[in-house]
Design an enzyme around this catalytic site. Structure first.
Site, PDB file in Angstrom:
ATOM      1  N   LYS A  95       0.870  -1.168   0.000  1.00  0.00           N
ATOM      2  CA  LYS A  95       0.000   0.000   0.000  1.00  0.00           C
ATOM      3  C   LYS A  95       0.911   1.222   0.000  1.00  0.00           C
ATOM      4  O   LYS A  95       1.605   1.487   0.979  1.00  0.00           O
ATOM      5  CB  LYS A  95      -0.916   0.018   1.218  1.00  0.00           C
ATOM      6  CG  LYS A  95      -1.840   1.237   1.231  1.00  0.00           C
ATOM      7  CD  LYS A  95      -2.584   1.385   2.546  1.00  0.00           C
ATOM      8  CE  LYS A  95      -3.345   2.706   2.553  1.00  0.00           C
ATOM      9  NZ  LYS A  95      -3.949   2.993   3.876  1.00  0.00           N
ATOM     10  N   GLY A 156      -8.212   9.349   9.270  1.00  0.00           N
ATOM     11  CA  GLY A 156      -8.580   9.431  10.672  1.00  0.00           C
ATOM     12  C   GLY A 156      -9.600  10.492  11.020  1.00  0.00           C
ATOM     13  O   GLY A 156      -9.931  10.677  12.201  1.00  0.00           O
ATOM     14  N   ALA A 183      -9.584   5.769   3.640  1.00  0.00           N
ATOM     15  CA  ALA A 183      -9.356   6.895   4.558  1.00  0.00           C
ATOM     16  C   ALA A 183     -10.587   7.790   4.716  1.00  0.00           C
ATOM     17  O   ALA A 183     -11.315   8.068   3.763  1.00  0.00           O
ATOM     18  CB  ALA A 183      -8.174   7.740   4.121  1.00  0.00           C
ATOM     19  N   GLY A 184     -10.787   8.241   5.942  1.00  0.00           N
ATOM     20  CA  GLY A 184     -11.805   9.223   6.259  1.00  0.00           C
ATOM     21  C   GLY A 184     -13.175   8.668   6.561  1.00  0.00           C
ATOM     22  O   GLY A 184     -14.078   9.396   6.978  1.00  0.00           O
ATOM     23  N   ASN A 205      -9.477   2.136   9.308  1.00  0.00           N
ATOM     24  CA  ASN A 205      -8.814   1.713  10.532  1.00  0.00           C
ATOM     25  C   ASN A 205      -9.411   2.401  11.750  1.00  0.00           C
ATOM     26  O   ASN A 205     -10.010   1.791  12.623  1.00  0.00           O
ATOM     27  CB  ASN A 205      -7.311   1.997  10.431  1.00  0.00           C
ATOM     28  CG  ASN A 205      -6.492   1.440  11.581  1.00  0.00           C
ATOM     29  OD1 ASN A 205      -5.277   1.436  11.537  1.00  0.00           O
ATOM     30  ND2 ASN A 205      -7.115   0.947  12.638  1.00  0.00           N
ATOM     31  N   THR A 206      -9.269   3.751  11.804  1.00  0.00           N
ATOM     32  CA  THR A 206      -9.592   4.503  13.003  1.00  0.00           C
ATOM     33  C   THR A 206     -11.040   4.329  13.438  1.00  0.00           C
ATOM     34  O   THR A 206     -11.321   4.211  14.637  1.00  0.00           O
ATOM     35  CB  THR A 206      -9.290   5.994  12.775  1.00  0.00           C
ATOM     36  OG1 THR A 206      -7.959   6.141  12.295  1.00  0.00           O
ATOM     37  CG2 THR A 206      -9.440   6.779  14.073  1.00  0.00           C
TER      38      THR A 206
END
Length: 255
Positions: A95, A156, A183-184, A205-206
């Site tokens: 990645k 995040g 992301a986001g 992830n977050t």
């Protein structure tokens, strides 16, 4: 879903950072039934024994590892990190992240294309974290990438899909390319929306790791992603400007 030469059943890719404990991370991976997890090279060491417990947990999960170049700010740094990741994790997958701005963690698209071109020529199977720009996407494909990973919002942030029109345009422009929103994403509804647009997968992830109950949130995202994909494949109705009765008026009783 096919990514390069690999077929995957799950369309959910999950990060391995920020969990309250390794045990919670492992349970979340299992509950979400994801087949691919991202791992930063900084969690491992190729020469020493540091990080081996973490690596053992990842192996125990049964998920395939997608190492990333998180924290790299130049093409050279990302390329070097990718070389080390290939040795540590024994995989051609990478990645690719080349960050250009500290506050938003927006990709440096110039460095990204440069690094992608080098790594693809060296036999890597590159998953570039990029913007939703059509020109940049075309250049990444020309460099040899077979997957594109446009951001939904800053990493995040949990903001969701900040530019849905651009994401739809990207999907329409590259109908045969594997596209992953990366992301986001903050809520399962954000992930479902991306899948309803026709995206192939979602990476996050977050939103899971920082939830009050990561295990339950992982399952919620898995269900939302599956639901969104099923909705897309079912060819949903188009929105109308006017009401349309679902019950026919023909034949109703007249008083």
């Amino acid at each position: 879903m096919r990514v390069y030469s690999t077929k995957l059943r799950s369309r959910f890719l999950l990060g391995t950072a920020l969990y309250p404990s390794p045990a919670v991370m492992l349970e979340t991976i299992r509950e979400s039934q994801c087949e691919v997890v991202t791992v930063s090279l900084r969690r491992e060491s190729g020469q020493s024994r540091h990080g081996q417990d973490f690596w053992s947990l990842i192996k125990e999960s049964g998920a395939r590892v997608l190492p990333n170049t998180a924290g790299c700010f130049t093409a050279k740094e990302a390329i070097n990190t990718a070389h080390m990741a290939r040795e540590v994790f024994d995989t051609k997958w990478i990645k690719l992240e080349v960050i250009g701005e500290n506050d938003t963690l927006q990709p440096d698209v110039f460095g990204l294309v440069e690094a992608a071109r080098v790594l693809c020529s060296e036999g890597f199977e590159v998953f570039p974290y990029t913007t939703d720009d059509l020109v940049v996407s075309e250049k990444l494909l020309d460099a040899g990438c077979e997957v594109l990973m446009p951001w939904g919002a800053p990493i995040g942030s949990g903001q969701g899909l900040n530019n849905p029109r651009a994401l739809r345009r990207l999907r329409a422009h590259f109908p045969n390319v594997t596209l992953v929103v990366d992301a986001g994403v903050g809520l399962p509804s954000h992930a479902a929306r991306a899948m309803e647009m026709g995206y192939d997968a979602v990476l996050l992830n977050t939103a899971v790791a920082r939830a009050g109950n990561p295990v339950a949130m992982g399952r919620a995202f898995a269900m939302a992603i599956e639901s969104g994909r099923l909705a897309y494949e079912s060819e949903p109705m188009e929105a109308r400007n006017m009401a349309a009765p679902s019950t026919p008026v023909l034949g109703k009783a007249l008083l």
